[in-house]
Design an enzyme around this catalytic site. Structure first.
Site, mmCIF file in Angstrom:
data_model
loop_
_atom_site.group_PDB
_atom_site.id
_atom_site.type_symbol
_atom_site.label_atom_id
_atom_site.label_comp_id
_atom_site.label_asym_id
_atom_site.label_seq_id
_atom_site.Cartn_x
_atom_site.Cartn_y
_atom_site.Cartn_z
ATOM 1 C CG ASP A 1 2.797 40.801 57.488
ATOM 2 O OD1 ASP A 1 2.561 40.080 56.296
ATOM 3 O OD2 ASP A 1 3.653 40.684 58.134
ATOM 4 C CD GLU B 1 4.348 33.255 54.376
ATOM 5 O OE1 GLU B 1 5.260 32.806 55.072
ATOM 6 O OE2 GLU B 1 4.422 34.374 53.760
#
Length: 520
Positions: A15, A188
């Site tokens: 991420d 997301e």
């Protein structure tokens, strides 16, 4: 032509989010249940990165007590505005997925960072911040659509203004976009940018597995409506098949260099020995250009490659980190992590200078607690680990050694301890919450050398009582249990030192003289 190799940050560093300050680049990644939280890296050339600290390095900032495996800190975003660095992230606090979003600030990216500013009524995960030209600041995240999901895992990207003085969200919430790929699910990782008069919204879709992808939309107004790029997804590897060396590509952030080039950082994985990802989700770098107002990633190919042409930046290499840590400093190196937040001094570099001392805590690594464990990420498919351990087990159940860890239910442990009134070295495989004894060697000693060698998914274990004299404990143990594909969850494998008294109070300790990790 100079080239670089992907991943730019190997091992469990998922991420990624990036920002630029002048000629300096800063990058952060997720840490889940590990402490300290959110490592922060610095680079001058986007290829060579040096860790300079952690964003969440104090128990007051991050209390992971009771946090289950693969919960904790999700998907941080880093931004810089008018002399201040901002990192915003999600703390998933329970097995049911209860979530709290917060941000911290710093004037120096290496820290110290502030105490958390918790945001009320901020549902969902993967928050990001956008600083608009008019001085207003906006929060983006994901949430279940107000009218309800239309299909499984259907979520949308939403936005709300953030008042930096009140440190709270204000005004109405806006639904921005629920993705380009209907039915793909799990929208997301939103990031907003303003480029050439357009607001661009980059998100991830398809979940974090094989169908992961990056999509984009744009609008002249920040609140929308957002026009969907007709070439979406702008980056994915799901069409390349499961045998391609890089899979699970998604969760991107973009940056423009001072020389006008555009680059994207994202996560991806390198399966090996089958579709097993012991290394976890890693950080990758890929270039892109703009065509007719839309990104074209790696023109002519559209994928991430293991070797690519370097950015047009002056190469800046940092000093190579020693393979062996002799524990001669006053603090642990930045590569070391704990499982959850340590609340007591179970480790020391001062009690015996030149050694890492671990107390035999009653907590065990087979439970979701804070055990006496200090570990680092596995970063290579092939590697060797060695350590010198001094330990005298005094009571039944006291043991110390090395652990290869995926989570509390999936691990390989090589331990020296006292079991049934006999001191021995034991190799234990834990799978699906059940321990299996793979090898045992009765031995009585105060000094022990331990070694693990991994060639792909074959892990071999050795011991000795004198330097470089190795005895085989067990050869070619299957390492696929260290992959999230077997164990579940979102983290990569850790390797570390461990001591326990298995539920009993103990005043004993284990001393580790050095710990060596060599990848090849």
């Amino acid at each position: 032509m100079k080239t670089f190799k992907n991943p730019i940050i190997p091992g469990f560093y998922p991420d990624p989010s990036i920002c630029r300050v002048g000629e300096d680049y800063y990058l952060v990644t997720s840490t889940f249940e590990y402490f300290p939280g959110v490592p922060i890296f610095h680079s001058k050339d986007l290829v060579n990165w040096q860790q300079i600290g952690h964003v969440l390095d104090r128990p007051s900032q991050l209390n992971l007590d009771g946090t289950p495996n693969s919960r904790g800190i999700y998907a941080p975003t880093i931004r810089y505005h008018e002399g201040i660095f901002y990192t915003i992230t999600t703390f998933v606090v329970s097995a049911t997925g209860a979530r709290k979003n917060f941000y911290v600030t710093a004037t120096n990216p290496s820290g110290p960072w502030s105490e958390p500013n918790w945001l009320e009524d901020a549902p969902g995960i993967d928050p990001s911040l956008f600083f608009d030209e008019d001085g207003r600041v906006y929060y983006t995240g994901n949430r279940v659509p107000p009218e309800g999901p239309q299909y499984p895992k259907h979520v949308e990207i939403w936005m709300q203004e953030l008042d930096l003085e009140k440190k709270q969200l204000i005004g109405p919430k806006y639904s921005l976009w629920d993705g380009a790929l209907k039915q793909i699910h799990a929208q997301e990782a939103p990031h907003l940018y303003k480029i050439n008069g357009y607001y661009y919204l980059i998100i991830a879709e398809g979940g974090t597995g094989f169908t992961h992808s990056v999509t984009i939309a744009r609008s002249k107004e920040i609140t929308g409506p957002y026009e969907v790029c007709k070439t979406n997804p702008i980056l994915t590897h799901r069409h390349l098949g499961r045998n391609y060396p890089i899979t699970n590509v998604g969760h991107a952030d973009i940056i423009e260099t001072q020389n006008g080039e555009w680059w994207m950082v994202c996560l991806a994985t390198r399966p090996y020995g089958g579709h097993y990802r012991n290394l976890g989700r890693e950080t990758y770098l890929v270039p892109f250009i703009w065509e007719e107002g839309w990104p074209v990633v790696n023109p002519g190919k559209g994928i991430i490659e293991l070797e690519m042409q370097c950015p047009d930046l002056v190469e800046t290499r940092w000093g190579t980190e020693p393979a062996c840590d002799h524990f001669e400093g006053s603090e642990l190196g930045l590569k070391w992590s704990f499982i959850r937040t340590p609340k007591e001094d179970f480790w020391s570099l001062k009690d015996r200078p030149g050694y890492l001392r671990l107390k035999t805590k009653k907590e065990v690594i087979t439970e979701e607690v804070n055990p006496s464990f200090v570990g680092r990420r596995q970063q290579h498919m092939n590697f060797s680990v060695r350590t010198k351990l001094e330990f005298s087990p005094l009571n039944e159940g006291e043991s110390a050694g090395i652990v290869l860890l995926q989570n509390h239910n999936y691990q390989l442990r090589v331990e020296y301890g006292l079991h049934e009134n006999q001191s021995s070295i034991r190799l234990i495989r834990r799978s699906n919450g059940q321990d299996e004894l793979l090898a045992i060697q009765p031995i009585t000693t105060d000094l022990l050398y331990l070694k693990i060698e991994a060639i792909g998914q074959a892990y071999s274990f050795y011991y000795g009582t004198t330097p470089e004299t190795w005895n085989l404990l067990r050869e070619d143990v299957d390492g696929t249990i260290l992959s999230s594909d077997v164990a579940g969850g979102f983290v990569g494998a850790f390797i570390g030192m461990y001591a326990t008294s298995h539920g009993q109070e103990s005043c004993n300790y284990a001393d580790f003289d050095w710990f060596e990790y060599v990848g090849y």
